[in-house]
Design an enzyme around this catalytic site. Structure first.
Site, PDB file in Angstrom:
ATOM      1  N   GLY A  45      39.355  49.671  16.408  1.00 52.82           N
ATOM      2  CA  GLY A  45      39.647  49.324  17.790  1.00 52.82           C
ATOM      3  C   GLY A  45      38.585  48.374  18.314  1.00 52.82           C
ATOM      4  O   GLY A  45      37.462  48.360  17.800  1.00 52.82           O
ATOM      5  N   GLN A  50      33.398  44.354  24.763  1.00 49.25           N
ATOM      6  CA  GLN A  50      32.572  44.255  23.552  1.00 49.25           C
ATOM      7  C   GLN A  50      32.451  42.831  23.028  1.00 49.25           C
ATOM      8  O   GLN A  50      31.622  42.545  22.182  1.00 49.25           O
ATOM      9  CB  GLN A  50      33.153  45.134  22.438  1.00 49.25           C
ATOM     10  CG  GLN A  50      33.087  46.616  22.749  1.00 49.25           C
ATOM     11  CD  GLN A  50      33.619  47.407  21.560  1.00 49.25           C
ATOM     12  OE1 GLN A  50      34.804  47.640  21.458  1.00 49.25           O
ATOM     13  NE2 GLN A  50      32.718  47.779  20.661  1.00 49.25           N
ATOM     14  N   CYS A  98      30.891  52.829  16.665  1.00 49.78           N
ATOM     15  CA  CYS A  98      31.264  51.759  17.586  1.00 49.78           C
ATOM     16  C   CYS A  98      30.668  50.454  17.094  1.00 49.78           C
ATOM     17  O   CYS A  98      29.511  50.434  16.681  1.00 49.78           O
ATOM     18  CB  CYS A  98      30.721  52.098  18.974  1.00 49.78           C
ATOM     19  SG  CYS A  98      31.140  50.873  20.223  1.00 49.78           S
ATOM     20  N   LEU A  99      31.461  49.377  17.128  1.00 57.55           N
ATOM     21  CA  LEU A  99      30.966  48.076  16.654  1.00 57.55           C
ATOM     22  C   LEU A  99      29.758  47.606  17.469  1.00 57.55           C
ATOM     23  O   LEU A  99      28.936  46.851  16.973  1.00 57.55           O
ATOM     24  CB  LEU A  99      32.075  47.027  16.725  1.00 57.55           C
ATOM     25  CG  LEU A  99      33.230  47.229  15.737  1.00 57.55           C
ATOM     26  CD1 LEU A  99      34.380  46.283  16.069  1.00 57.55           C
ATOM     27  CD2 LEU A  99      32.762  47.035  14.297  1.00 57.55           C
ATOM     28  N   HIS A 140      38.267  56.377  23.179  1.00 54.11           N
ATOM     29  CA  HIS A 140      37.023  55.641  22.907  1.00 54.11           C
ATOM     30  C   HIS A 140      37.101  54.218  23.477  1.00 54.11           C
ATOM     31  O   HIS A 140      36.179  53.768  24.170  1.00 54.11           O
ATOM     32  CB  HIS A 140      36.759  55.599  21.392  1.00 54.11           C
ATOM     33  CG  HIS A 140      35.546  54.803  21.016  1.00 54.11           C
ATOM     34  ND1 HIS A 140      34.421  55.370  20.463  1.00 54.11           N
ATOM     35  CD2 HIS A 140      35.290  53.471  21.099  1.00 54.11           C
ATOM     36  CE1 HIS A 140      33.517  54.408  20.243  1.00 54.11           C
ATOM     37  NE2 HIS A 140      34.022  53.248  20.609  1.00 54.11           N
ATOM     38  N   GLU A 141      38.211  53.523  23.198  1.00 52.68           N
ATOM     39  CA  GLU A 141      38.350  52.139  23.680  1.00 52.68           C
ATOM     40  C   GLU A 141      38.481  52.095  25.199  1.00 52.68           C
ATOM     41  O   GLU A 141      37.921  51.221  25.862  1.00 52.68           O
ATOM     42  CB  GLU A 141      39.552  51.447  23.019  1.00 52.68           C
ATOM     43  CG  GLU A 141      39.476  51.333  21.499  1.00 52.68           C
ATOM     44  CD  GLU A 141      38.164  50.753  20.998  1.00 52.68           C
ATOM     45  OE1 GLU A 141      37.576  49.883  21.679  1.00 52.68           O
ATOM     46  OE2 GLU A 141      37.704  51.173  19.917  1.00 52.68           O
ATOM     47  N   HIS A 144      35.327  52.085  27.062  1.00 55.25           N
ATOM     48  CA  HIS A 144      34.668  50.772  27.163  1.00 55.25           C
ATOM     49  C   HIS A 144      35.070  50.042  28.451  1.00 55.25           C
ATOM     50  O   HIS A 144      34.260  49.322  29.038  1.00 55.25           O
ATOM     51  CB  HIS A 144      35.020  49.887  25.957  1.00 55.25           C
ATOM     52  CG  HIS A 144      34.213  50.189  24.734  1.00 55.25           C
ATOM     53  ND1 HIS A 144      32.840  50.068  24.697  1.00 55.25           N
ATOM     54  CD2 HIS A 144      34.576  50.581  23.488  1.00 55.25           C
ATOM     55  CE1 HIS A 144      32.399  50.382  23.480  1.00 55.25           C
ATOM     56  NE2 HIS A 144      33.432  50.706  22.723  1.00 55.25           N
TER      57      HIS A 144
HETATM   58 NI    NI Z   1      33.295  51.271  20.715  1.00 55.06          NI
END
Ligand code: NI
Length: 189
Positions: A45, A50, A98-99, A140-141, A144
């Site tokens: 995701g 991000q 997480c990226l 999670h997304e 953000h």
């Molecule tokens: Ni993340």
């Protein structure tokens, strides 16, 4: 185009993202860049903040999780202007990453079912429930978009234990194989 990923500590990750309209400049290209960046970084995701844009869009492709979580098979969607209406069920723990926070994985408790309203890539409205791993990635997304990171859900003790590693990420003192934007450009000695 593959976009650089904003690292932990950058203020845009703490902003509440805003809704978009179909006439938002370059939105089609931006969504295509989001997909391309997510696949290039092996994410399941990716949310717009991000990649340094504080707008309410995230993309998900759950297929890499489908061996362990069958519901994730063919779960590939773009969520625009999403609103979580409700969550339900007994919270369960799953080790999240997480990226924007590379190399840190910690169990996070979340409810297993989520009711969400959103627009798809064609700006068509949807009102749906998702379960299990799919609900997990959405939550999670979605966080953000609200300026929340998975580390915020950890205990004070875990957060304290991760402080140094999180600071290293903010300073760019990490090895990663994708391009990132670091909030603190001074390297720590
Ligand atoms: Ni993340």
């Amino acid at each position: 185009m593959i976009l650089p990923i904003v690292a932990y500590g950058h203020p845009i990750l703490r902003k509440k993202a805003i809704d978009i309209t179909p006439d938002e400049t370059g939105i089609e290209q931006f969504i295509s860049d989001l997909w391309e960046t997510m696949y290039a970084t092996d994410g399941v995701g990716l949310a717009a903040p991000q990649v340094n844009r504080s707008i309410r869009i995230f993309v998900i492709d759950g297929n890499p999780l489908s061996e362990k979580y069958p519901e994730a098979k063919n779960f590939r969607k773009c969520f625009i202007n999403a609103r979580i209406i409700e969550e339900e069920g007994e919270p369960w723990a799953y080790s999240e990453g997480c990226l924007s926070i590379p190399e840190i994985h910690e169990p996070v408790e979340r409810k297993p079912r989520v009711h969400i309203q959103y627009l798809d890539e064609q700006f068509q409205p949807h009102d749906e429930w998702f379960e299990g791993a799919n609900a997990r990635v959405i939550q999670h997304e979605y966080d953000h978009l609200e300026g929340i990171l998975f580390t915020d859900h950890l205990s004070t003790l875990r957060k304290t234990m991760l402080r140094r590693r999180l600071s290293d990420i903010s300073h760019g003192n990490i090895k990663i194989d994708y391009r990132m934007i670091f909030p603190v450009n001074k390297k720590r000695k």
